[in-house]
Design an enzyme around this catalytic site. Structure first.
Site, mmCIF file in Angstrom:
data_model
loop_
_atom_site.group_PDB
_atom_site.id
_atom_site.type_symbol
_atom_site.label_atom_id
_atom_site.label_comp_id
_atom_site.label_asym_id
_atom_site.label_seq_id
_atom_site.Cartn_x
_atom_site.Cartn_y
_atom_site.Cartn_z
ATOM 1 N N LYS A 1 52.999 163.109 95.955
ATOM 2 C CA LYS A 1 53.030 163.422 96.954
ATOM 3 C C LYS A 1 54.183 163.473 97.881
ATOM 4 O O LYS A 1 54.954 162.604 97.899
ATOM 5 C CB LYS A 1 52.097 162.027 97.307
ATOM 6 C CG LYS A 1 50.674 162.360 97.184
ATOM 7 C CD LYS A 1 49.594 161.362 97.844
ATOM 8 C CE LYS A 1 48.428 160.606 97.188
ATOM 9 N NZ LYS A 1 47.530 162.423 97.547
ATOM 10 N N ARG B 1 39.898 160.382 88.791
ATOM 11 C CA ARG B 1 38.895 160.803 87.787
ATOM 12 C C ARG B 1 38.762 160.280 86.486
ATOM 13 O O ARG B 1 38.037 160.460 85.799
ATOM 14 C CB ARG B 1 38.461 162.761 88.017
ATOM 15 C CG ARG B 1 39.565 163.515 87.823
ATOM 16 C CD ARG B 1 39.659 164.611 87.951
ATOM 17 N NE ARG B 1 40.143 165.454 89.538
ATOM 18 C CZ ARG B 1 40.180 166.537 89.816
ATOM 19 N NH1 ARG B 1 39.152 167.246 89.285
ATOM 20 N NH2 ARG B 1 40.488 166.023 91.284
HETATM 21 N N1 BES Z 1 43.442 159.651 96.179
HETATM 22 C C1 BES Z 1 43.400 161.564 96.511
HETATM 23 C C2 BES Z 1 42.858 162.078 96.538
HETATM 24 C C3 BES Z 1 42.539 161.172 99.256
HETATM 25 C C4 BES Z 1 43.381 162.066 99.834
HETATM 26 C C5 BES Z 1 42.112 160.357 99.581
HETATM 27 C C6 BES Z 1 43.563 162.147 100.973
HETATM 28 C C7 BES Z 1 42.042 159.997 100.459
HETATM 29 C C8 BES Z 1 43.001 161.108 101.825
HETATM 30 C C9 BES Z 1 43.777 161.938 95.165
HETATM 31 O O1 BES Z 1 44.096 161.202 94.137
HETATM 32 C C10 BES Z 1 44.199 163.092 94.808
HETATM 33 O O2 BES Z 1 44.942 162.981 95.148
HETATM 34 N N2 BES Z 1 43.246 164.275 94.794
HETATM 35 C C11 BES Z 1 43.992 165.223 95.221
HETATM 36 C C12 BES Z 1 43.448 166.591 93.403
HETATM 37 C C13 BES Z 1 44.136 167.111 93.774
HETATM 38 C C14 BES Z 1 45.778 167.106 93.182
HETATM 39 C C15 BES Z 1 43.273 168.730 92.690
HETATM 40 C C16 BES Z 1 43.657 166.352 96.164
HETATM 41 O O3 BES Z 1 42.747 165.744 96.914
HETATM 42 O O4 BES Z 1 45.162 167.136 96.732
HETATM 43 MN MN MN Z 2 46.004 161.107 93.547
#
Ligand code: BES
Ligand code: MN
Ligand code: ZN
Length: 489
Positions: free
Chosen positions: A266, A340
């Site tokens: 990230k 997931r």
């Molecule tokens: N934990 C994150 C989602 C999240 C984002 C929670 C902001 C709280 C605040 C999750 O694991 C994630 O990174 N999701 C990605 C999915 C994508 C790679 C398909 C996302 O939402 O960007």
């Molecule tokens: Mn994630």
């Protein structure tokens, strides 16, 4: 302020009103009538409440609004909180009044003059919900919050109802503590240990370590934690307070103690918030705590997957193909879509081991749900209309925002993989829905299921209807009510 505030109910004692230190809260109904305690306050202060009621400002006061008067004469208290509230308020108004008092309270002792007022216990719940602060790591603010005393005409009756309500509040506070705790403190091991300690409440706790998970075959869940020094764990919490043999309700939680994104790292900005990525697990643990604490007459099983998503030479790579517990293979396109991968194995395991009557999973699953619903409402996905309605009703009654989102096989197209049974991401569009469609593949058609995407509501940057800014504990009260209204014998 550390720890939850204590709340005691006692019989109305007019002499104590003059003596009480800290804050005193008094209620005035919108028609301006004063009850016995209010008349006492009025006499002590030589007519402050009379003057207030007669002022034009009083007409403008909204239900549940609080006006604080500093250093009232004739009383030992530092502040008098005057609350405009009907003598028989509805649940939401009573809660709101409590929240306003809880906000004003700070660390001071508070004496609430509820007298004959209905729903005194709901007011207490509001106070306790709002009077929370996470100060575990502030060396200068170890001051313990003073308690709340609520004076009512029938303390025994009120206290019995309050016991149930406050069990839920304790659960909410536990969830907030877990969500707020940084990942170097709340490691997977520490999290599992905190869960283990809940056996003192009568819960049966089982913790699976990596070797056990390997043997069970939770390779998808394990793939997420490969890059971390914190060992992956799964914790199961059983509360069998219902009829013997009745199929349990299952609660499942994503417990990513920190989500760096893994190899699909990230960006740095805001990454510190990913300490809340165990929010789903936090709600499951808080709810199980609440159910045990109030001795719910229902069978409920909680399960949480505790992992850390880190990049390293051992971490899962984009392009890796992983077998799930169900047997379906998953091509990991993006290691940041890890939630997931945890939940799919938990869902399958739960159905194999417990044949649950219904399942609710909770996860801070997608950023996309925040784009769609902001921080006001969680996304609700379900394969069962009746079950979904029951949850939405419970959430509404508790003032926890929730919005029904669609599922549709049409979205499955996005999850097709060239080399495996599915990929773990479906692209930017409808990101929350494709994530839910992914999970749905691991839910048997005949099992009623709800998926709650709580990425937006688990942690907030501004105060909500009953939480200060920070971790909210969203969902504990709704789930506790869902159990009370649908699963208790
Ligand atoms: N934990 C994150 C989602 C999240 C984002 C929670 C902001 C709280 C605040 C999750 O694991 C994630 O990174 N999701 C990605 C999915 C994508 C790679 C398909 C996302 O939402 O960007
Ligand atoms: Mn994630
Ligand atoms: Zn995540």
């Amino acid at each position: 302020m550390t720890g939850p505030v204590t709340i005691d109910f006692l019989e109305t004692d007019l002499d104590e009103i003059a003596r009480a230190e800290g804050r005193v809260a008094v209620f005035v109904s919108p028609d301006g009538k004063l009850d016995k305690s209010a008349r006492r306050v009025n006499r002590l202060t030589r007519g402050v409440l009379d003057r207030m009621v007669q002022s034009s400002d009083f007409g403008k006061m909204k239900p549940a609004q609080v006006t604080s008067l500093a250093y009232p004469s004739g009383m030992a208290a530092e502040a008098l909180d005057v609350v405009c509230l009907a003598r028989n308020p509805d649940l939401a108004e009573a809660r709101k009044a409590g929240v306003a008092l809880g906000k004003a309270k700070g660390t001071k002792p508070l004496l609430v003059l509820a007298g004959q007022l209905r729903r005194a216990e709901e007011i207490a719940k509001g106070i306790a919900l709002r009077a929370y602060e996470f100060t575990a790591h502030k060396t200068a603010e170890r001051e313990t919050a003073a308690g709340v005393r609520v004076m009512v005409s029938k303390p025994d009756e009120t206290a019995a109802a309050a016991k149930q309500l406050l069990a839920a509040v304790e659960g909410v506070h536990l969830t907030r503590d877990l969500v707020s705790e940084p990942a170097n403190h709340l490691t997977t091991t520490e999290f599992a240990q905190r869960i283990e300690r809940m056996k003192d409440l009568g819960l049966t706790i089982r913790i699976f370590d990596e070797a056990a998970l390997e043997k069970i075959g939770m390779h998808s869940l394990l793939s997420v934690g490969h890059g971390s020094a914190s060992p992956s764990k799964v914790a199961v919490m059983e509360w069998m307070g219902g009829r013997k043999g009745d199929a349990p309700l299952a609660l499942l939680g994503k417990g990513v103690i920190f989500d760096t994104g893994g190899i699909s790292l990230k960006p740095a900005a805001g990454m510190e918030d990913m300490t809340m990525d165990m929010g789903g697990a936090g709600v499951v643990v808080g709810t199980m705590h609440a159910l045990a604490r109030r001795g719910a007459r229902a069978n409920v099983v909680g399960i949480v997957g505790l992992v850390e998503n880190m990049p390293s030479d051992r971490a899962t790579r984009p392009g890796d193909v992983i077998p799930s517990l169900k047997g379906d293979t998953i091509e990991v396109i993006n290691t940041d879509a890890e939630g997931r991968l945890v939940l799919c194995d938990l869902l399958w395991y739960m159905q194999q081991e417990y044949q649950p009557a219904a399942m609710v999973d909770l996860a801070t699953l997608t950023g996309a749900i925040i784009i769609g619903l902001g921080h006001e409402k969680a996304g609700v996905f379900s394969n069962d209309e009746t079950f979904c309605k029951a949850f939405l009703k419970a959430a509404e009654a508790e003032g926890e925002g929730a919005w029904h989102m669609p599922l549709d096989p049409a979205y499955d197209e996005k999850l097709k993989s060239e080399i495996a049974d599915m990929k773990n991401v479906g692209g930017r569009e409808a990101g929350s829905i494709t994530a839910a469609q992914f999970l749905k593949r691991f839910v048997k058609d005949e099992v009623p299921w709800i998926h709650l995407d709580i990425a937006g509501v688990a942690l907030v940057k501004a105060e909500t209807a009953h939480a200060p800014k920070g971790a909210t504990g969203w969902g504990v009260m709704a789930l506790d009510r869902l159990v009370a209204e649908n699963y208790e014998t």
